[in-house]
Scaffold this active site. Sequence first.
Site, PDB file in Angstrom:
ATOM      1  N   HIS A  93      82.954  29.697  46.985  1.00  0.00           N
ATOM      2  CA  HIS A  93      82.171  28.469  47.120  1.00  0.00           C
ATOM      3  C   HIS A  93      82.344  27.585  45.898  1.00  0.00           C
ATOM      4  O   HIS A  93      82.876  28.012  44.876  1.00  0.00           O
ATOM      5  CB  HIS A  93      80.681  28.763  47.356  1.00  0.00           C
ATOM      6  CG  HIS A  93      80.066  29.699  46.378  1.00  0.00           C
ATOM      7  ND1 HIS A  93      79.754  31.006  46.692  1.00  0.00           N
ATOM      8  CD2 HIS A  93      79.697  29.547  45.085  1.00  0.00           C
ATOM      9  CE1 HIS A  93      79.227  31.602  45.647  1.00  0.00           C
ATOM     10  NE2 HIS A  93      79.177  30.745  44.650  1.00  0.00           N
ATOM     11  N   GLU A 144      77.710  25.309  47.577  1.00  0.00           N
ATOM     12  CA  GLU A 144      76.433  25.774  47.030  1.00  0.00           C
ATOM     13  C   GLU A 144      75.796  24.607  46.277  1.00  0.00           C
ATOM     14  O   GLU A 144      76.203  24.275  45.160  1.00  0.00           O
ATOM     15  CB  GLU A 144      76.614  26.960  46.089  1.00  0.00           C
ATOM     16  CG  GLU A 144      75.292  27.449  45.491  1.00  0.00           C
ATOM     17  CD  GLU A 144      75.442  28.604  44.520  1.00  0.00           C
ATOM     18  OE1 GLU A 144      74.541  28.798  43.678  1.00  0.00           O
ATOM     19  OE2 GLU A 144      76.468  29.313  44.603  1.00  0.00           O
ATOM     20  N   HIS A 162      87.491  14.963  43.981  1.00  0.00           N
ATOM     21  CA  HIS A 162      86.874  14.902  45.303  1.00  0.00           C
ATOM     22  C   HIS A 162      86.969  16.263  45.984  1.00  0.00           C
ATOM     23  O   HIS A 162      87.638  17.181  45.494  1.00  0.00           O
ATOM     24  CB  HIS A 162      87.559  13.842  46.177  1.00  0.00           C
ATOM     25  CG  HIS A 162      89.021  14.131  46.421  1.00  0.00           C
ATOM     26  ND1 HIS A 162      90.030  13.533  45.693  1.00  0.00           N
ATOM     27  CD2 HIS A 162      89.651  14.967  47.292  1.00  0.00           C
ATOM     28  CE1 HIS A 162      91.205  13.978  46.114  1.00  0.00           C
ATOM     29  NE2 HIS A 162      90.999  14.855  47.087  1.00  0.00           N
ATOM     30  N   GLU A 210      87.361  13.404  50.674  1.00  0.00           N
ATOM     31  CA  GLU A 210      88.535  12.879  51.343  1.00  0.00           C
ATOM     32  C   GLU A 210      88.586  13.484  52.737  1.00  0.00           C
ATOM     33  O   GLU A 210      88.602  14.713  52.903  1.00  0.00           O
ATOM     34  CB  GLU A 210      89.809  13.250  50.582  1.00  0.00           C
ATOM     35  CG  GLU A 210      91.073  12.733  51.275  1.00  0.00           C
ATOM     36  CD  GLU A 210      92.354  13.148  50.548  1.00  0.00           C
ATOM     37  OE1 GLU A 210      93.422  12.628  50.910  1.00  0.00           O
ATOM     38  OE2 GLU A 210      92.278  14.000  49.635  1.00  0.00           O
TER      39      GLU A 210
END
Length: 353
Positions: A93, A144, A162, A210
């Site tokens: 994560h 998270e 991004h 994106e």
Amino acid sequence: MVRIYSIIRIKIFLLFCLRLFENYHFGLGLESFKTWTYWVFAGTQSFSFPGVQRLLQPKAGSSNIEKAAAAQTMTIKDSVVEWAKSDNRRLLHVVYRVGDLDKTIKFYTECLGMKLLRKRDIPEEKYTNAFLGYGPEDSHFVVELTYNYGVDKYDIGTGFGHFGIAVEDVQKVVDIVKAKGGKVSREPGPVKGGKSIIAFVEDPDGYKFELIQRGPTPEPFCQVMLRVGDLERAVTFYEKAFGMKLLRMRDNPEQKYTLAMVGYGEEEQKITVLELTYNYGVTEYTKGNGYAQIAVGTDDVYKTAAAVREAGGTIVREPGPLPILNTKIAACLDPDGWKSVFVDNVDLAKELE
């Protein structure tokens, strides 16, 4: 042969103890000592923590045992790096901070199609986590989100780029974002110099996503983009310390940047990758206080910490269990200062249960 090898280890250990007393000021921590002695007795660690490399360097007139210790250092270095490549690892994560947890959850679920997987409140530490993604945590890369009590704004900095989300219809998602009052920073269209259709949108805290038009994929959350000051150095670090593979590198001289995709797996479009971007002539970026880290699963946080040190990384949290959750982790910084946390696979599975 095994007996001789064991005797050499014992003598190396005694040599280390002797040098430790001779150089008591070098600042060896408890967990570092644990990591090294684990190698000595179990054959799985390296000499790679502050002070030990210096302690074991052979001096003029060194004994054969001292020379053997120094020679064996290089062998163990190589074995630790090789172990990182065979470790059971995957990207788990990405962690970052938001100012309004409910608002962000609403945007991710209604606009980006994620699912809220679980929430975890830690009142003792005054924060709440929310985990979101496109599938279960034990098989998918997830977000998270962290909400710190009373903090409603963060600085994202210039280094974070991004997140990438693969969608089947970019225009459709952009229309949903607009309908929900979200911000579209780049309208759908082909990427410069290519044919892929992309768009950029921003969440309520300003984190950019994106949107990449692709067919069905097992992992829609496909990229985390970070900017680095030396691309070759960064790629080498993630290959050696993280055991990742360089999947693709692309230079864009017209836009004056080069990117490299690294990750766990062979097919970039089926996994989550770390997109490292080098902008020509730029060697430093601000980190801000919004983006936090990525998390990576491992079978052994202690051996992982050794591999990170061998590759030139910095351990910022020695391997060991978290105080409340009891999950074993180790945290490090890459050469550009980006933080990552390695999480014990077995402990994480128990936490998810």
